[in-house]
Design an enzyme around this catalytic site. Structure first.
Site, PDB file in Angstrom:
ATOM      1  N   ASP A 118     -16.139 -19.206 -20.447  1.00 29.08           N
ATOM      2  CA  ASP A 118     -15.091 -18.855 -19.475  1.00 29.08           C
ATOM      3  C   ASP A 118     -13.723 -19.310 -19.976  1.00 29.08           C
ATOM      4  OD1 ASP A 118     -16.346 -21.302 -19.205  1.00 29.08           O
ATOM      5  OD2 ASP A 118     -16.166 -21.409 -17.026  1.00 29.08           O
ATOM      6  N   LYS A 131     -22.193 -21.755 -23.100  1.00 26.33           N
ATOM      7  CA  LYS A 131     -22.067 -22.152 -21.690  1.00 26.33           C
ATOM      8  C   LYS A 131     -23.017 -23.339 -21.508  1.00 26.33           C
ATOM      9  CE  LYS A 131     -20.508 -21.367 -17.499  1.00 26.33           C
ATOM     10  NZ  LYS A 131     -19.125 -21.720 -17.134  1.00 26.33           N
ATOM     11  N   ASP A 159     -14.701  -7.373 -27.203  1.00 23.83           N
ATOM     12  CA  ASP A 159     -13.907  -6.297 -26.588  1.00 23.83           C
ATOM     13  C   ASP A 159     -12.574  -6.843 -26.092  1.00 23.83           C
ATOM     14  OD1 ASP A 159     -15.735  -4.322 -27.053  1.00 23.83           O
ATOM     15  OD2 ASP A 159     -15.883  -3.659 -24.977  1.00 23.83           O
ATOM     16  N   TYR A 202     -30.249  -9.795 -24.254  1.00 23.97           N
ATOM     17  CA  TYR A 202     -30.382  -8.354 -24.482  1.00 23.97           C
ATOM     18  C   TYR A 202     -31.792  -7.977 -24.947  1.00 23.97           C
ATOM     19  CZ  TYR A 202     -25.327  -7.714 -24.034  1.00 23.97           C
ATOM     20  OH  TYR A 202     -24.049  -7.674 -23.566  1.00 23.97           O
ATOM     21  N   ASP A 226     -20.445  -9.809 -27.041  1.00 23.82           N
ATOM     22  CA  ASP A 226     -20.189  -8.431 -26.622  1.00 23.82           C
ATOM     23  C   ASP A 226     -18.897  -8.377 -25.814  1.00 23.82           C
ATOM     24  OD1 ASP A 226     -20.468  -5.800 -25.980  1.00 23.82           O
ATOM     25  OD2 ASP A 226     -22.337  -5.993 -24.860  1.00 23.82           O
TER      26      ASP A 226
END
Ligand code: NAD
Length: 355
Positions: free
Chosen positions: A222, A190, A250, A135, A246
């Site tokens: 994942d 990851k 959610d 980001y 992020d």
């Protein structure tokens, strides 16, 4: 104690008003000062994070934030879009640790899209690094592809990067949070594909030596996304980078039935923080008086606990929220059969009555 109140856009002003009402109903009085941010900041002074708003945020002991963003600003250049305000505040105030609890209240298990036995009693904490990662990583932008199969074609690019001190400080925050809970920490990365993630994992393992009482495990992002819907109660504290956090926070939010229930805290190294609901500005329901203010009210409770040292007042608010749920009050997002359906203002009033 001075609190900067930044309502923002969409449902932001409606839900922040209810949280302010609750703060004003407490025995102790706080100095509250309001300023525009996001689209409201842009309208007021041509920038989503006006200088006066940033100065207020810097001078305050804590910040109560609503939400920013509206589709009508989508055509503005990126630097002027409302969402830049929140990124700017995180960066200027060095708010690097984001706490997002996902708690499934027993009264709301029916509002979850998962089976009651999977979510009932869920209580997990996602600790998301907030200041680094793809980001913020430079370089980024648009260019002519310099190599590869599409050499010469236009391409967009971003950079995922993490410096060692950045990973170490979020690791310490996460281990310490786990120490106060079930002492289980899952680091999500990851590492099978990304160098940044392998580096993150190595540092997590190194820091874990200082916390022998906490059980550290690792999971690929994942798989974490799958496990969160398959067996979410197996998690206690999850620590992860900015982008994975992020998305996963959610996902965790929806396990609980409504994103309208979830508070969040973003802290600096001195526990000064910005407190906001986990959801956005919900332009689709703005102005209708139906938004759920509980995530913002619970964010105010987190603010009292983490930044203002008012544990008892925080407990009072959280207990009042549980009580209104027991009494059957529900906004549209968590509505169930046989409940007392209320709007934003009535829900705020019910919390104050329960206080
Ligand atoms: P959103 O969280 O605003 O809304 C997603 C869905 O959840 C919508 O259907 C909305 O009506 C519902 N919802 C959200 N909060 C609710 C509440 N308190 N009560 C009842 N229902 C609620 O996400 P989005 O639609 O992807 O984004 C809308 C805008 O918000 C965009 O401009 C986005 O950039 C911005 N946004 C801001 C923040 C922030 O301020 N920190 C975070 C996320 C998104």
């Amino acid at each position: 104690m001075k609190i900067a109140v930044l309502p923002g856009d969409g449902i932001g002003p409606e839900i922040v008003k209810e949280a302010v009402k609750v703060l004003n109903a407490l025995d102790e009085k706080f100095e509250l000062e309001e300023a525009p941010v996001g689209g409201a900041g842009y309208e007021a002074s041509g920038h989503p994070l006006p200088e006066a708003t940033l100065a207020l945020a810097k001078s305050a002991d804590a910040i109560l934030f609503g939400a920013v963003g509206d589709w009508k600003y989508d055509s503005l250049e990126r630097a002027l879009r409302p969402e830049q305000a929140i990124l700017g505040l995180r960066k200027h105030l060095e708010l690097f640790a984001n706490f997002r609890p996902a708690i499934c209240y027993p009264q709301l298990t029916g509002a979850s899209s998962l089976k009651a036995e999977i979510v009932s009693g869920l209580d997990i904490l996602i600790v998301r690094e907030l200041n680094g990662d793809i980001y913020f990583g430079q370089p980024r932008g648009l260019r002519e592809s310099p190599d590869g199969l599409f050499k010469g074609a236009r391409e967009g690019f971003d950079t995922m990067r993490y410096a060692e001190p950045e990973v170490r400080r979020i690791a310490h925050v996460a281990f310490q949070a786990a120490q106060k809970r079930q002492k289980k920490l899952t680091s999500v990365d990851k590492a099978n594909v990304l160098e940044t993630s392998q580096f993150w994992r190595d540092i997590m393992i190194d820091v874990s030596k200082e916390y022998p009482d906490v059980e550290l495990s690792h999971m690929y992002v994942d798989n974490a996304a799958m496990q969160l819907v398959k067996a979410p109660k197996a998690f206690d504290v999850v620590v992860t980078g900015n982008m994975f956090g992020d998305i996963l926070s959610d996902e965790a939010a929806m396990l609980t039935g409504s994103i309208g229930m979830l508070p969040s805290a973003s802290l600096d190294k001195n526990n000064k923080g910005l407190y906001e609901p986990s959801h956005g500005s919900a332009p689709d329901i703005a102005g209708k008086g139906i938004a759920n203010p509980l995530a913002t009210i619970l964010s105010a409770a987190m603010m009292l606990r983490y930044s203002l040292g008012r544990e008892e007042q925080a407990d009072r608010i959280e207990t009042a929220v549980k009580k209104v749920l027991e009494q059957g009050y529900r906004t549209a997002d968590i509505v169930t059969p046989d409940c007392k359906r209320v709007g934003t203002v009535e829900m705020g009033d019910a919390v104050i009555a329960a206080l």
